[in-house]
Design an enzyme around this catalytic site. Structure first.
Site, PDB file in Angstrom:
ATOM      1  N   ARG A 166       1.054  -1.396  -0.171  1.00 49.17           N
ATOM      2  CA  ARG A 166      -0.044   0.426  -0.091  1.00 49.17           C
ATOM      3  C   ARG A 166       1.140   1.258   0.273  1.00 49.17           C
ATOM      4  NH1 ARG A 166      -2.102  -3.271   4.185  1.00 49.17           N
ATOM      5  NH2 ARG A 166      -3.719  -4.262   3.672  1.00 49.17           N
ATOM      6  N   LYS A 189      -2.535  -2.836   7.896  1.00 43.98           N
ATOM      7  CA  LYS A 189      -4.038  -2.163   8.525  1.00 43.98           C
ATOM      8  C   LYS A 189      -3.781  -3.523   9.426  1.00 43.98           C
ATOM      9  CE  LYS A 189      -6.517  -1.022   4.460  1.00 43.98           C
ATOM     10  NZ  LYS A 189      -7.552  -1.131   3.651  1.00 43.98           N
ATOM     11  N   HIS A 257      -2.699   3.246  -6.008  1.00 39.56           N
ATOM     12  CA  HIS A 257      -3.724   1.393  -5.534  1.00 39.56           C
ATOM     13  C   HIS A 257      -3.528  -0.077  -7.024  1.00 39.56           C
ATOM     14  CE1 HIS A 257      -4.909  -0.788  -2.472  1.00 39.56           C
ATOM     15  NE2 HIS A 257      -5.950  -0.817  -2.736  1.00 39.56           N
ATOM     16  N   ARG A 260      -0.538  -1.665  -6.976  1.00 37.96           N
ATOM     17  CA  ARG A 260      -0.758  -3.523  -5.604  1.00 37.96           C
ATOM     18  C   ARG A 260      -1.813  -4.279  -6.509  1.00 37.96           C
ATOM     19  NH1 ARG A 260      -1.549  -4.632  -0.546  1.00 37.96           N
ATOM     20  NH2 ARG A 260      -3.555  -5.307  -0.021  1.00 37.96           N
ATOM     21  N   HIS A 283      -4.142  -8.910   3.263  1.00 38.24           N
ATOM     22  CA  HIS A 283      -5.831  -8.950   3.661  1.00 38.24           C
ATOM     23  C   HIS A 283      -6.359  -9.816   4.611  1.00 38.24           C
ATOM     24  CE1 HIS A 283      -6.850  -8.324  -1.286  1.00 38.24           C
ATOM     25  NE2 HIS A 283      -6.427  -6.773  -0.488  1.00 38.24           N
ATOM     26  N   TYR A 292     -10.213 -10.043  -6.565  1.00 37.12           N
ATOM     27  CA  TYR A 292      -9.008  -9.925  -7.918  1.00 37.12           C
ATOM     28  C   TYR A 292      -9.141 -10.706  -9.042  1.00 37.12           C
ATOM     29  CZ  TYR A 292      -6.298  -6.837  -4.511  1.00 37.12           C
ATOM     30  OH  TYR A 292      -6.079  -5.691  -4.325  1.00 37.12           O
TER      31      TYR A 292
END
Length: 311
Positions: A166, A189, A257, A260, A283, A292
């Site tokens: 990120r 995150k 982004h 990525r 994730h 994806y």
């Protein structure tokens, strides 16, 4: 009075909101951007309820919110121009706050928690194809007249595409992370850690930037510096990528982004394992990574057709 008037929210409600946000930051490691968004969304909701009920509401009144009150809030938000996606995000923040508040105050939050989010069409990630991703990196280098700034921007974008970082993770690297090792331990995150391999091209790009950067590299300072020597801001990279995108004639979805997203998609195209890609991206849920797979269904079906013994 308008919803933007802070006096609409009672001191008790304001204190409860702050306590909740403090807990998210300290105990769950929520990012500052996330906390800012939650504060805005929940504050808007609380202010609306004050107007709806005729004045600032204490915690007792908030515990008695009904399904009809929730519908009134959502109708007002839509009437003011809030889109379905944004309203769903706001509702999610309100539910999280109310779930916490109900446990603390001992009331039943069913009316809030059972409110359904508006339906909206989820946008799938829109990665660049391989040629466009390479062209993006090459064109980013042309956006600055200063060699060291050009090298810096290339290094950052190469980390996004080559390591799936990120933008906040790339800009969060510190001087003591250089020279980059073969693998990096990244905190993403929610404080979730992951280990990502660093391609030689990414290490070389960072090394070139460090050789040219006029600012001394200190172990406890950001690796990537702004022109004046301070920390590099994400908006600078976003602007550079936007300029390169326009030169290449790429769509508005070609953002930092998207690099990525491209990292993940190109790994899938090369036969990468979805679970492994989930770990590389950081994730929390495989379902997030699975999004994806929908961006290149034609390629996946072609691989299936050629490889399946019954095809």
């Amino acid at each position: 009075m308008s919803i933007g008037d802070p006096t609409l929210i009672s001191p008790a409600a304001r204190d409860a909101l702050q306590t909740w946000l403090d807990g998210l930051g300290a105990l769950e490691g929520a990012a500052s951007n996330t906390l800012t968004a939650y504060r805005g969304d929940v504050s808007e909701f609380l202010a609306f309820m004050s107007l709806h009920f005729g004045g600032p509401q204490g915690l007792g009144a908030l515990s008695r919110i009904t399904t009809a009150d929730m519908r009134a809030w959502m109708a007002s938000a839509r009437a003011s121009g809030t889109g379905a996606r944004s309203l769903a995000r706001k509702l999610s923040a309100v539910k999280k706050f109310y779930g916490w508040l109900a446990k603390r105050e001992g009331f039943e939050p069913t009316a809030v928690l059972s409110t359904r989010a508006p339906k909206f069409q989820k946008k799938l990630p829109r990665p660049l194809d391989k040629d466009a991703a390479r062209a993006m990196i090459d064109t980013v280098e042309l956006q600055s007249l200063k060699d060291w700034v050009a090298a810096r921007d290339v290094a950052v974008v190469t980390l996004l595409y080559g390591c799936g970082l990120r933008i906040s993770e790339a800009l969060g690297l510190m001087g003591n992370d250089a020279p980059l090792p073969a693998t990096l331990r990244i905190t993403g995150k929610g404080g979730k850690e992951r280990v990502v391999p660093v391609l030689p091209a990414a290490r070389q790009a960072v090394d070139r930037y460090l050789q040219l950067c006029p600012h001394p590299q200190e172990r406890d300072q950001p690796l990537f510096r702004g022109v004046r020597g301070g920390a590099l801001h994400a908006r600078m990279i976003q602007g550079v990528v936007a300029d390169a995108r326009r030169q290449l004639g790429l769509p508005a979805s070609a953002t930092p982004h998207a690099m990525r997203h491209s990292f993940a998609t190109h790994l899938l195209e090369a036969g990468g394992d979805l679970r492994a890609i989930q770990e590389l991206l950081g994730h929390a849920s495989l379902s997030t990574t699975q999004a994806y797979t929908a961006v290149d269904t034609a390629h996946l079906m072609d691989v299936y057709t050629r490889a399946h013994p019954k095809a």
